[in-house]
Design a protein around this motif. Structure first.
Motif, PDB file in Angstrom:
ATOM      1  N   SER A 253       7.647  10.065  -2.381  1.00 12.54           N
ATOM      2  CA  SER A 253       8.396  10.648  -3.484  1.00 12.54           C
ATOM      3  C   SER A 253       7.730  11.935  -3.964  1.00 12.54           C
ATOM      4  CB  SER A 253       8.496   9.650  -4.646  1.00 12.54           C
ATOM      5  OG  SER A 253       7.203   9.247  -5.061  1.00 12.54           O
ATOM      6  N   ILE A 254       6.560  12.229  -3.425  1.00  7.19           N
ATOM      7  CA  ILE A 254       5.828  13.451  -3.755  1.00  7.19           C
ATOM      8  C   ILE A 254       5.734  14.297  -2.490  1.00  7.19           C
ATOM      9  CG2 ILE A 254       3.674  14.392  -4.659  1.00  7.19           C
ATOM     10  CD1 ILE A 254       3.147  11.692  -5.968  1.00  7.19           C
ATOM     11  N   GLU A 255       6.204  15.532  -2.561  1.00 14.94           N
ATOM     12  CA  GLU A 255       6.239  16.365  -1.365  1.00 14.94           C
ATOM     13  C   GLU A 255       4.963  17.171  -1.158  1.00 14.94           C
ATOM     14  OE1 GLU A 255       9.697  18.787  -1.420  1.00 14.94           O
ATOM     15  OE2 GLU A 255      11.087  17.107  -1.185  1.00 14.94           O
ATOM     16  N   ASN A 256       4.307  17.539  -2.254  1.00 17.93           N
ATOM     17  CA  ASN A 256       3.121  18.382  -2.143  1.00 17.93           C
ATOM     18  C   ASN A 256       1.971  17.791  -2.957  1.00 17.93           C
ATOM     19  OD1 ASN A 256       4.239  20.758  -0.608  1.00 17.93           O
ATOM     20  ND2 ASN A 256       5.657  20.706  -2.334  1.00 17.93           N
ATOM     21  N   ILE A 257       0.801  17.773  -2.344  1.00 16.56           N
ATOM     22  CA  ILE A 257      -0.393  17.218  -2.978  1.00 16.56           C
ATOM     23  C   ILE A 257      -1.535  18.210  -2.821  1.00 16.56           C
ATOM     24  CG2 ILE A 257      -2.222  15.497  -2.580  1.00 16.56           C
ATOM     25  CD1 ILE A 257      -0.063  14.368  -4.263  1.00 16.56           C
ATOM     26  N   GLU A 258      -2.382  18.291  -3.839  1.00 18.50           N
ATOM     27  CA  GLU A 258      -3.592  19.101  -3.750  1.00 18.50           C
ATOM     28  C   GLU A 258      -4.804  18.208  -3.967  1.00 18.50           C
ATOM     29  OE1 GLU A 258      -2.221  23.545  -5.132  1.00 18.50           O
ATOM     30  OE2 GLU A 258      -2.808  22.145  -6.713  1.00 18.50           O
ATOM     31  N   LEU A 259      -5.822  18.385  -3.125  1.00 17.44           N
ATOM     32  CA  LEU A 259      -7.070  17.629  -3.221  1.00 17.44           C
ATOM     33  C   LEU A 259      -8.225  18.568  -3.504  1.00 17.44           C
ATOM     34  CD1 LEU A 259      -5.384  15.374  -1.746  1.00 17.44           C
ATOM     35  CD2 LEU A 259      -7.491  14.785  -0.547  1.00 17.44           C
ATOM     36  N   ASP A 260      -9.160  18.124  -4.325  1.00 16.40           N
ATOM     37  CA  ASP A 260     -10.380  18.914  -4.497  1.00 16.40           C
ATOM     38  C   ASP A 260     -11.443  18.518  -3.480  1.00 16.40           C
ATOM     39  OD1 ASP A 260     -10.943  16.452  -5.660  1.00 16.40           O
ATOM     40  OD2 ASP A 260     -12.107  17.292  -7.312  1.00 16.40           O
ATOM     41  N   LEU A 261     -11.120  17.619  -2.549  1.00 17.46           N
ATOM     42  CA  LEU A 261     -11.948  17.369  -1.376  1.00 17.46           C
ATOM     43  C   LEU A 261     -11.471  18.347  -0.307  1.00 17.46           C
ATOM     44  CD1 LEU A 261     -12.022  13.462  -1.266  1.00 17.46           C
ATOM     45  CD2 LEU A 261     -13.492  15.036  -2.536  1.00 17.46           C
ATOM     46  N   TYR A 265      -9.945  17.420   7.271  1.00 11.89           N
ATOM     47  CA  TYR A 265      -9.832  16.086   7.863  1.00 11.89           C
ATOM     48  C   TYR A 265      -9.287  15.057   6.873  1.00 11.89           C
ATOM     49  CZ  TYR A 265     -14.460  15.634   5.629  1.00 11.89           C
ATOM     50  OH  TYR A 265     -15.502  15.631   4.723  1.00 11.89           O
ATOM     51  N   GLN A 266      -9.220  15.416   5.581  1.00 12.02           N
ATOM     52  CA  GLN A 266      -8.619  14.500   4.605  1.00 12.02           C
ATOM     53  C   GLN A 266      -7.140  14.246   4.915  1.00 12.02           C
ATOM     54  OE1 GLN A 266     -10.319  12.774   2.579  1.00 12.02           O
ATOM     55  NE2 GLN A 266     -12.263  13.883   2.483  1.00 12.02           N
ATOM     56  N   ALA A 267      -6.537  15.085   5.751  1.00  8.34           N
ATOM     57  CA  ALA A 267      -5.158  14.849   6.181  1.00  8.34           C
ATOM     58  C   ALA A 267      -5.019  13.494   6.867  1.00  8.34           C
ATOM     59  CB  ALA A 267      -4.706  15.962   7.128  1.00  8.34           C
ATOM     60  N   LYS A 268      -6.111  13.016   7.480  1.00  3.21           N
ATOM     61  CA  LYS A 268      -6.060  11.712   8.138  1.00  3.21           C
ATOM     62  C   LYS A 268      -6.272  10.565   7.157  1.00  3.21           C
ATOM     63  CE  LYS A 268      -7.263  13.315  12.739  1.00  3.21           C
ATOM     64  NZ  LYS A 268      -8.134  13.162  13.933  1.00  3.21           N
ATOM     65  N   ASN A 269      -6.850  10.864   5.983  1.00  2.00           N
ATOM     66  CA  ASN A 269      -7.035   9.828   4.966  1.00  2.00           C
ATOM     67  C   ASN A 269      -5.846   9.715   4.025  1.00  2.00           C
ATOM     68  OD1 ASN A 269      -9.661   9.258   5.895  1.00  2.00           O
ATOM     69  ND2 ASN A 269     -10.550  10.870   4.631  1.00  2.00           N
ATOM     70  N   LEU A 270      -5.123  10.810   3.839  1.00  2.00           N
ATOM     71  CA  LEU A 270      -4.050  10.831   2.846  1.00  2.00           C
ATOM     72  C   LEU A 270      -2.931   9.815   3.086  1.00  2.00           C
ATOM     73  CD1 LEU A 270      -3.436  14.497   1.646  1.00  2.00           C
ATOM     74  CD2 LEU A 270      -3.607  12.441   0.239  1.00  2.00           C
ATOM     75  N   PRO A 271      -2.481   9.568   4.338  1.00  2.00           N
ATOM     76  CA  PRO A 271      -1.430   8.560   4.496  1.00  2.00           C
ATOM     77  C   PRO A 271      -1.818   7.205   3.912  1.00  2.00           C
ATOM     78  CG  PRO A 271      -1.615   9.860   6.487  1.00  2.00           C
ATOM     79  CD  PRO A 271      -2.762  10.263   5.613  1.00  2.00           C
ATOM     80  N   ALA A 272      -3.029   6.743   4.193  1.00  2.00           N
ATOM     81  CA  ALA A 272      -3.458   5.438   3.652  1.00  2.00           C
ATOM     82  C   ALA A 272      -3.562   5.483   2.137  1.00  2.00           C
ATOM     83  CB  ALA A 272      -4.793   5.023   4.259  1.00  2.00           C
ATOM     84  N   ILE A 273      -4.057   6.604   1.602  1.00  2.00           N
ATOM     85  CA  ILE A 273      -4.173   6.736   0.149  1.00  2.00           C
ATOM     86  C   ILE A 273      -2.811   6.647  -0.507  1.00  2.00           C
ATOM     87  CG2 ILE A 273      -4.755   8.359  -1.706  1.00  2.00           C
ATOM     88  CD1 ILE A 273      -7.016   9.411   0.177  1.00  2.00           C
ATOM     89  N   MET A 274      -1.856   7.411   0.008  1.00  2.00           N
ATOM     90  CA  MET A 274      -0.525   7.453  -0.611  1.00  2.00           C
ATOM     91  C   MET A 274       0.232   6.147  -0.439  1.00  2.00           C
ATOM     92  SD  MET A 274      -0.683  10.385  -1.978  1.00  2.00           S
ATOM     93  CE  MET A 274       0.987  10.438  -2.629  1.00  2.00           C
ATOM     94  N   VAL A 275       0.150   5.547   0.747  1.00  2.00           N
ATOM     95  CA  VAL A 275       0.826   4.259   0.974  1.00  2.00           C
ATOM     96  C   VAL A 275       0.189   3.167   0.111  1.00  2.00           C
ATOM     97  CG1 VAL A 275       1.276   2.452   2.689  1.00  2.00           C
ATOM     98  CG2 VAL A 275       1.667   4.861   3.274  1.00  2.00           C
TER      99      VAL A 275
END
Length: 435
Positions: A253-261, A265-275
């Protein structure tokens, strides 16, 4: 007792994996269960999220804790190892456990601990549970130390289990194939507790599906339901960059996210975080879009996380990262090569003895200049031995054992346009003075 004598008891009286390696590893939860029972089973007095995985579990744990804090929940966070202070391992709302709480725990339980002889890790896990229960937290995010099935944290009954990924690390304890390692990590899957798998792999997916089915645990492969694209950086100010990502697919439901990390490579962690956040919402947590965006863009501020693609200086650009196994180093090198362009790369590198040195060193760029160092602790690989091993693979450089002296030497050699990286071991990063 005072704080220092309490720390001495923790560090010296009991075997500590961080220092001695395999001698402190136990394939048994008996001591943890006995210790928790002695403390009144505090692990049953708060709700928790349990996270395992080869890489990314620390970042994932801090990200989820930050979002829970942003949503107003009283949030406990247990992670390991620490970088600068033992108290980093145990936090509530980003604040480290006070010294007096550590002293009180050791004083109250010293006789029992001396008789039981638990490991350092078993005791610190129990301390975290007791502290969280005492403070009446709403939720705790609990990161495993190593593996999962016999990890001391695996006495909790969480709301949700997360396994970020599977790669080669600690093979001497977890197994020498990906499916064996997956089996150990899958030990955190509990009966009727949903589990999120961060990255799908042909060799491990069937292991997770089989164990989840046996335990009637709903399983979601996050990377199959959510696509994440790294879009570069948004410079908010001179002090802060944010990594930008686009999310698509699944129930996003969120199209754009910003990380201060800042590691891409956090692109590989984000799916698990969001799900995982979606799962927590279905379990009744009030996690709104604003909470998620605020939490993910302020992870380091909210939780105090350090050492994940951390920029130490911009003149020249100097970065450290705690990634230390084959897959972690691969991600780091890919981003370093993008950053350096045609400039010179200086790498300050140290490793521990019980790693797959050849596999890691083989991934490192041969056109970089290396400063081989070693952390001041028993598991460190001697810098001279590391240099000799690296030379066999065509990596050239010099030995400067102290990481801060090596950094000074790199800064003298580097121009303003060059790039300096410090890593190879969590313990090397931990000894950086200005971390």
């Amino acid at each position: 007792m005072n704080y220092q004598s309490s720390l001495d008891f923790l560090f010296q009286a009991l075997p500590m994996f961080q220092r001695v390696g395999g001698a402190a590893f136990k394939k048994d939860l008996t001591n943890t269960l006995k210790l928790c029972a002695h403390l009144g089973n505090p692990q049953n007095k708060f709700k928790s999220i349990h996270i395992a995985g080869t890489n990314g579990k620390g970042s994932t744990a801090h990200a989820l804790a930050s979002v829970l804090q942003a949503a107003g929940y009283n949030t406990g966070l247990y992670t390991s190892p620490h970088l600068k202070s033992f108290r980093e391992r145990i936090k509530i709302n980003g604040i480290e456990i006070p010294e007096n709480e550590v002293v009180a725990f050791v004083e109250a339980n010293k006789t029992f601990l001396s008789e039981l002889k638990p490991s350092f890790f078993e005791m610190t896990v129990a301390l975290s549970f007791a502290y969280f229960a005492k403070k009446g937290i709403d939720y705790a995010v609990i990161e495993t130390g190593m593996g999962g099935r016999f990890d001391s944290t695996n006495v909790i009954q969480p709301l949700l289990s997360i396994i970020t990924n599977i790669g080669f690390d600690h093979e001497q304890f977890l197994g020498d194939t990906l499916d064996k390692i997956a089996f150990e990590k899958a030990g955190i899957i509990k009966d009727n507790v949903p589990v999120v798998i961060g990255q799908t792999h042909d060799r491990t997916a069937s292991v997770f599906r089989s164990i989840a089915a046996d335990r009637k645990a709903a399983i979601t492969f996050a990377d199959q339901s959510l696509d994440v694209k790294f879009n570069g950086y948004n410079r908010q100010s001179k002090e802060k960059n944010l990594a930008q990502y686009t999310l698509s697919g699944g129930t996003a439901s969120i199209e754009n996210i910003e990380l201060d990390l800042l590691g891409s490579y956090q692109a590989k962690n984000l799916p698990a975080i969001m799900v995982a956040l979606d799962h927590l919402k279905t379990l009744g947590l009030q996690l709104h879009t604003d909470h998620i965006k605020e939490g993910l863009s302020n992870i380091t501020t909210n939780t105090g996380l350090k050492g994940r693609w951390q920029i130490l200086s911009s003149d020249p650009l100097t970065i450290c990262d705690t990634g230390h196994n084959e897959d972690g180093i691969q991600e780091i090198i890919e981003q370093l090569l993008v950053l350096k362009g045609k400039q010179k790369l200086y790498m300050i590198l140290g490793m521990v003895k019980d790693k797959a040195h050849y596999k890691v060193l083989a991934k490192l760029p041969k056109d970089a200049y290396y400063f081989f160092c070693q952390a001041d602790q028993p598991r460190s690989m001697p810098a001279n031995a590391l240099k000799n091993l690296a030379a066999e693979l065509g990596l050239q450089g010099e030995v400067i054992e102290n990481v801060n002296e090596a950094l000074q030497a790199a800064e003298k050699k580097a121009t303003k346009e060059d790039l300096i990286f410090i890593g190879g071991s969590t313990f090397v990063v931990a000894e950086i003075n200005d971390l």
